[in-house]
Scaffold this active site. Structure first.
Site, PDB file in Angstrom:
ATOM      1  N   SER A   1      48.661 -44.365  50.155  1.00  0.00           N
ATOM      2  CA  SER A   1      47.549 -43.825  50.571  1.00  0.00           C
ATOM      3  C   SER A   1      47.811 -42.252  50.731  1.00  0.00           C
ATOM      4  O   SER A   1      48.814 -41.899  51.475  1.00  0.00           O
ATOM      5  CB  SER A   1      46.894 -44.576  51.829  1.00  0.00           C
ATOM      6  OG  SER A   1      46.116 -43.793  52.359  1.00  0.00           O
TER       7      SER A   1
ATOM      8  N   HIS B   1      46.146 -43.818  46.356  1.00  0.00           N
ATOM      9  CA  HIS B   1      44.815 -44.441  47.221  1.00  0.00           C
ATOM     10  C   HIS B   1      44.392 -43.328  48.000  1.00  0.00           C
ATOM     11  O   HIS B   1      44.977 -42.821  48.745  1.00  0.00           O
ATOM     12  CB  HIS B   1      45.374 -45.616  47.852  1.00  0.00           C
ATOM     13  CG  HIS B   1      44.215 -46.504  48.647  1.00  0.00           C
ATOM     14  ND1 HIS B   1      43.462 -47.085  48.072  1.00  0.00           N
ATOM     15  CD2 HIS B   1      43.618 -46.046  50.004  1.00  0.00           C
ATOM     16  CE1 HIS B   1      42.331 -47.800  48.689  1.00  0.00           C
ATOM     17  NE2 HIS B   1      42.419 -47.210  49.779  1.00  0.00           N
TER      18      HIS B   1
ATOM     19  N   ASP C   1      41.409 -42.346  50.382  1.00  0.00           N
ATOM     20  CA  ASP C   1      40.646 -42.774  51.512  1.00  0.00           C
ATOM     21  C   ASP C   1      39.460 -41.679  51.989  1.00  0.00           C
ATOM     22  O   ASP C   1      40.069 -40.830  52.812  1.00  0.00           O
ATOM     23  CB  ASP C   1      41.366 -43.424  52.724  1.00  0.00           C
ATOM     24  CG  ASP C   1      42.117 -44.748  52.550  1.00  0.00           C
ATOM     25  OD1 ASP C   1      41.406 -45.592  51.963  1.00  0.00           O
ATOM     26  OD2 ASP C   1      43.260 -44.731  52.676  1.00  0.00           O
TER      27      ASP C   1
ATOM     28  N   MET D   1      36.249 -40.724  54.187  1.00  0.00           N
ATOM     29  CA  MET D   1      35.673 -41.103  55.292  1.00  0.00           C
ATOM     30  C   MET D   1      34.495 -40.182  55.910  1.00  0.00           C
ATOM     31  O   MET D   1      35.009 -38.826  55.810  1.00  0.00           O
ATOM     32  CB  MET D   1      36.802 -41.442  56.628  1.00  0.00           C
ATOM     33  CG  MET D   1      37.644 -42.308  56.178  1.00  0.00           C
ATOM     34  SD  MET D   1      38.853 -42.525  57.551  1.00  0.00           S
ATOM     35  CE  MET D   1      40.352 -43.567  57.022  1.00  0.00           C
TER      36      MET D   1
ATOM     37  N   HIS E   1      38.700 -44.758  47.221  1.00  0.00           N
ATOM     38  CA  HIS E   1      38.028 -45.804  48.293  1.00  0.00           C
ATOM     39  C   HIS E   1      36.878 -44.983  49.415  1.00  0.00           C
ATOM     40  O   HIS E   1      37.489 -44.402  50.073  1.00  0.00           O
ATOM     41  CB  HIS E   1      39.157 -46.271  49.139  1.00  0.00           C
ATOM     42  CG  HIS E   1      38.661 -47.436  50.000  1.00  0.00           C
ATOM     43  ND1 HIS E   1      39.715 -47.945  51.146  1.00  0.00           N
ATOM     44  CD2 HIS E   1      37.637 -48.026  50.314  1.00  0.00           C
ATOM     45  CE1 HIS E   1      39.092 -48.759  52.001  1.00  0.00           C
ATOM     46  NE2 HIS E   1      37.831 -48.955  51.405  1.00  0.00           N
TER      47      HIS E   1
ATOM     48  N   MET F   1      34.712 -44.800  51.994  1.00  0.00           N
ATOM     49  CA  MET F   1      34.189 -45.517  53.308  1.00  0.00           C
ATOM     50  C   MET F   1      32.969 -44.554  53.647  1.00  0.00           C
ATOM     51  O   MET F   1      33.337 -44.055  55.013  1.00  0.00           O
ATOM     52  CB  MET F   1      35.349 -45.481  54.388  1.00  0.00           C
ATOM     53  CG  MET F   1      36.282 -46.421  54.025  1.00  0.00           C
ATOM     54  SD  MET F   1      37.907 -46.689  54.903  1.00  0.00           S
ATOM     55  CE  MET F   1      38.712 -45.646  53.925  1.00  0.00           C
TER      56      MET F   1
ATOM     57  N   MET G   1      40.008 -55.384  53.251  1.00  0.00           N
ATOM     58  CA  MET G   1      40.397 -54.722  54.097  1.00  0.00           C
ATOM     59  C   MET G   1      41.313 -55.526  55.026  1.00  0.00           C
ATOM     60  O   MET G   1      40.667 -56.696  55.685  1.00  0.00           O
ATOM     61  CB  MET G   1      39.264 -53.912  54.956  1.00  0.00           C
ATOM     62  CG  MET G   1      38.751 -52.935  54.281  1.00  0.00           C
ATOM     63  SD  MET G   1      39.744 -51.523  53.770  1.00  0.00           S
ATOM     64  CE  MET G   1      40.552 -51.082  55.383  1.00  0.00           C
TER      65      MET G   1
ATOM     66  N   ASP H   1      44.265 -53.765  51.809  1.00  0.00           N
ATOM     67  CA  ASP H   1      44.494 -52.420  52.256  1.00  0.00           C
ATOM     68  C   ASP H   1      44.333 -52.385  53.899  1.00  0.00           C
ATOM     69  O   ASP H   1      43.426 -52.844  54.434  1.00  0.00           O
ATOM     70  CB  ASP H   1      43.281 -51.550  51.902  1.00  0.00           C
ATOM     71  CG  ASP H   1      43.181 -49.837  52.184  1.00  0.00           C
ATOM     72  OD1 ASP H   1      44.292 -49.432  52.922  1.00  0.00           O
ATOM     73  OD2 ASP H   1      42.232 -49.324  52.287  1.00  0.00           O
TER      74      ASP H   1
HETATM   75 ZN    ZN Z   1      41.696 -47.566  51.760  1.00  0.00          ZN
END
Ligand code: ZN
Length: 194
Positions: free
Chosen positions: A7, A32, A34, A36, A65, A67, A136, A174
């Protein structure tokens, strides 16, 4: 063998370019990313502009990913930034078939993620529509958390469902996966560990 997806959250952001380039010569399968938004999760990470900037220096698959609460509005942005796979949260999207189909229409792999409290049974009907299922194993929002032990059972259940339907959907896990628990995560049926 389980595939590894480091990540970007684990990077030293003062040396971002060097960190990303250092993965080109490793066994890492995908990077990966992430994303957010401070709404779906109580943290803010980075956006599509960072993804776009690091795209030319990485040879890895870009695994985004999301989120975020408004995923449908950002598929184009991340596709244009160089994503090869986009994961959206089951809990954040109203029309799952439509978003999976839209992601695939961009020539990108489509995935759904479930939070620890969401039962696998709820997404079972969508398994044929996705390339990957992201389970998750921590509450989404922060890196460096401890693996929730019940996730292992959830992975096994998802693996059984996928096999019983004759599908090839891969399972990604993850959160909190480390050298001590990766063997059991793999044994339960995970294909990719973040
Ligand atoms: Zn993730």
């Amino acid at each position: 063998m389980i595939k590894i997806a480091p990540s970007l959250l684990a990077a030293d952001f003062t040396k971002l370019g060097k960190e990303v380039e250092s993965l080109n010569s490793t066994q890492a399968y995908m990077l990966h990313l992430d994303i957010m938004d401070g709404i779906f999760v109580p943290n803010i990470s980075f956006g599509y502009d960072i993804v776009k900037q690091i795209r030319p220096i990485s040879s890895l698959i870009f695994d985004v990913h999301l989120m975020i609460s408004n995923a449908p509005n950002y598929i184009d942005k991340f596709a244009d930034a160089g994503a090869n796979s986009i994961t959206v949260h089951y809990e954040a999207v109203d029309n799952i078939p439509a978003i999976l189909s839209y992601i695939r229409s961009k020539g990108i792999s489509a995935a759904i993620s479930v939070k620890p409290a969401t039962p696998i049974e709820e997404i079972a009907e969508y398994l044929p529509l996705m390339d990957m299922l992201l389970i998750m194993s921590v509450e989404p929002g922060f890196g460096g958390q401890k693996y929730i032990p019940s996730s292992t059972e959830k992975i096994a259940l998802a693996k059984n469902l996928i096999s019983s339907k004759g599908l090839r959907t891969s399972i990604q896990v993850d959160g909190g996966v480390n050298a001590a628990n990766i063997a059991s995560v793999y044994k339960a049926g995970a294909d990719i560990a973040v």
